[in-house]
Design a protein around this motif. Structure first.
Motif, PDB file in Angstrom:
ATOM      1  N   GLU A   9       0.848  -1.187   0.000  1.00 48.90           N
ATOM      2  CA  GLU A   9       0.000   0.000   0.000  1.00 48.90           C
ATOM      3  C   GLU A   9       0.881   1.232   0.000  1.00 48.90           C
TER       4      GLU A   9
ATOM      5  N   TYR B 299      -4.822   5.765   1.848  1.00 50.42           N
ATOM      6  CA  TYR B 299      -4.001   4.734   1.222  1.00 50.42           C
ATOM      7  C   TYR B 299      -4.650   4.216  -0.067  1.00 50.42           C
ATOM      8  N   ARG B 300      -3.793   3.706  -0.946  1.00 54.21           N
ATOM      9  CA  ARG B 300      -4.215   2.944  -2.112  1.00 54.21           C
ATOM     10  C   ARG B 300      -3.347   1.685  -2.175  1.00 54.21           C
ATOM     11  N   ILE B 301      -3.894   0.637  -2.729  1.00 54.48           N
ATOM     12  CA  ILE B 301      -3.180  -0.641  -2.820  1.00 54.48           C
ATOM     13  C   ILE B 301      -2.549  -0.774  -4.198  1.00 54.48           C
TER      14      ILE B 301
ATOM     15  N   ARG C 284      -7.037   0.241   2.886  1.00 56.57           N
ATOM     16  CA  ARG C 284      -6.285  -1.019   2.880  1.00 56.57           C
ATOM     17  C   ARG C 284      -7.029  -2.099   3.661  1.00 56.57           C
TER      18      ARG C 284
ATOM     19  N   ASP D  60     -11.219  -3.601   0.184  1.00 59.95           N
ATOM     20  CA  ASP D  60     -10.424  -2.914  -0.844  1.00 59.95           C
ATOM     21  C   ASP D  60      -9.584  -3.914  -1.625  1.00 59.95           C
ATOM     22  N   MET D  61      -8.966  -4.861  -0.920  1.00 60.88           N
ATOM     23  CA  MET D  61      -8.142  -5.871  -1.574  1.00 60.88           C
ATOM     24  C   MET D  61      -8.992  -6.790  -2.439  1.00 60.88           C
TER      25      MET D  61
ATOM     26  N   TRP E  14       0.056  -7.469   7.023  1.00 60.70           N
ATOM     27  CA  TRP E  14      -1.263  -6.880   7.238  1.00 60.70           C
ATOM     28  C   TRP E  14      -2.339  -7.938   7.017  1.00 60.70           C
TER      29      TRP E  14
ATOM     30  N   PHE F  96      -4.936  -8.173   3.897  1.00 64.10           N
ATOM     31  CA  PHE F  96      -4.369  -8.632   2.629  1.00 64.10           C
ATOM     32  C   PHE F  96      -4.286 -10.161   2.601  1.00 64.10           C
TER      33      PHE F  96
END
Length: 327
Positions: free
Chosen positions: A83, A92-94, A112, A116-117, A140, A143
């Protein structure tokens, strides 16, 4: 160029192959501008070509979309997940990369979280997700849970650079604790030496190495902590998980009675995530991870230059086209 007014569809222009999405310019001209933007800033290209800054940026977008079209849909077997912070306030962006082709294949999410994932796997598709054999990420939990749900066949390996970053934080924690504990001349050896302590010895100047030696000679606890950090990097050289476990157990034994609370906390974290660390020891999972760190550095360069950072589509295109060949 012909233009018609359809009662159903509204006003439509004739589509000509040689025109870009910006119909004021040809596709060939957009490709020329995009090629220049690979080596020059938008400001420099706009000055050189006597174009508006925003026009150059939009033409570069056309160039990058064409790069992605020619690259085709991703079919990764080894992915790296990380991220990035795109602005202050924990936004945040992945970023997901194909580690074998050494390119980013997805940029997205609103944070995150696992949801989102999950967006990545939804876009990748179920069939393509089944082809993933290895997923490398930090520790994390969201994820990891997303990968286990959408690509259960994939082995999960925790990125050693993130782990070593935690270990460096632990070393810095020891440094801060020692600065508070000692007084007088002993404190002067510690003050202002954070950089030399956390840097690799080979990256230091001659003066930096001398300061490091003085610091380690003056403070026994910091000396022990520094040596333990250097020893820990040996963990990734093992090709048998059992040997790696023996090494880690011996490393933990050296912590006993040292009173290094940040290191004890780090060791407990490693215990909780051992499976994802030991997985790297298997020969089939020995993937060069230097690309991940180098790629993150390139992203940080893009952000520092701040080109189009307020335009998230532009930032996504810049990241996803890193590593793609010039058109």
């Amino acid at each position: 160029m012909r233009r018609v007014n359809c009662k159903t569809c509204g006003v439509k222009n004739e589509k000509l192959d040689f025109l870009s999405d910006n119909t004021k310019y040809t596709l060939r001209f957009a490709m020329q501008i995009g090629g220049l933007c690979r080596a020059m800033t938008i400001k420099d290209v706009s000055r050189h070509m006597r174009l508006d800054w925003h026009t150059v940026k939009e033409l570069e977008k056309i160039y990058m979309r064409e790069q992605l079209r020619l690259a085709g849909p991703p079919q990764p077997e080894v992915i790296g997940v990380d991220e990035i912070s795109i602005r202050k306030g924990h936004t945040y962006r992945i970023v997901v990369s194909d580690l074998e082709k050494k390119r980013a294949i997805w940029f997205g999410g609103e944070g995150r979280t696992q949801a989102d994932m999950d967006l990545f796997y939804a876009q990748l598709g179920e069939e393509a997700a089944k082809k993933i054999r290895l997923a490398i990420m930090d520790m994390w939990k969201p994820f990891r849970k997303s990968a286990q749900q959408h690509a259960p066949q994939a082995a999960i390996v925790f990125d050693k650079f993130h782990i070593l970053r935690h270990l460096s934080d632990a070393l810095d924690g020891v440094r801060r604790a020692e600065y508070k504990r000692v007084t007088g001349d002993e404190r002067t050896f510690i003050k202002g030496q954070r950089y030399v302590l956390l840097s690799r010895r080979e990256n230091l100047s001659d003066g930096g190495r001398q300061n490091l030696e003085r610091l380690l000679q003056a403070n026994a606890r910091l000396n022990v902590a520094y040596l333990l950090r250097e020893q820990f990097e040996q963990l990734w050289s093992y090709t048998d998980p059992a040997d790696a476990r023996s090494f880690f157990d011996n490393w933990q034994q050296q912590l006993q009675e040292q009173g290094l609370a940040p290191y004890e906390k780090f060791a407990r974290m490693i215990e909780r995530h051992w499976d994802g660390i030991a997985a790297y020891c298997k020969p089939e999972n020995k993937v060069a991870l230097g690309f991940v760190e180098g790629f993150n550095n390139k992203i940080r360069v893009i952000q520092r230059r701040a080109f189009g950072l307020r335009d998230e589509e532009y930032l996504a295109l810049k990241i996803r086209t890193l590593g793609l060949p010039e058109l």
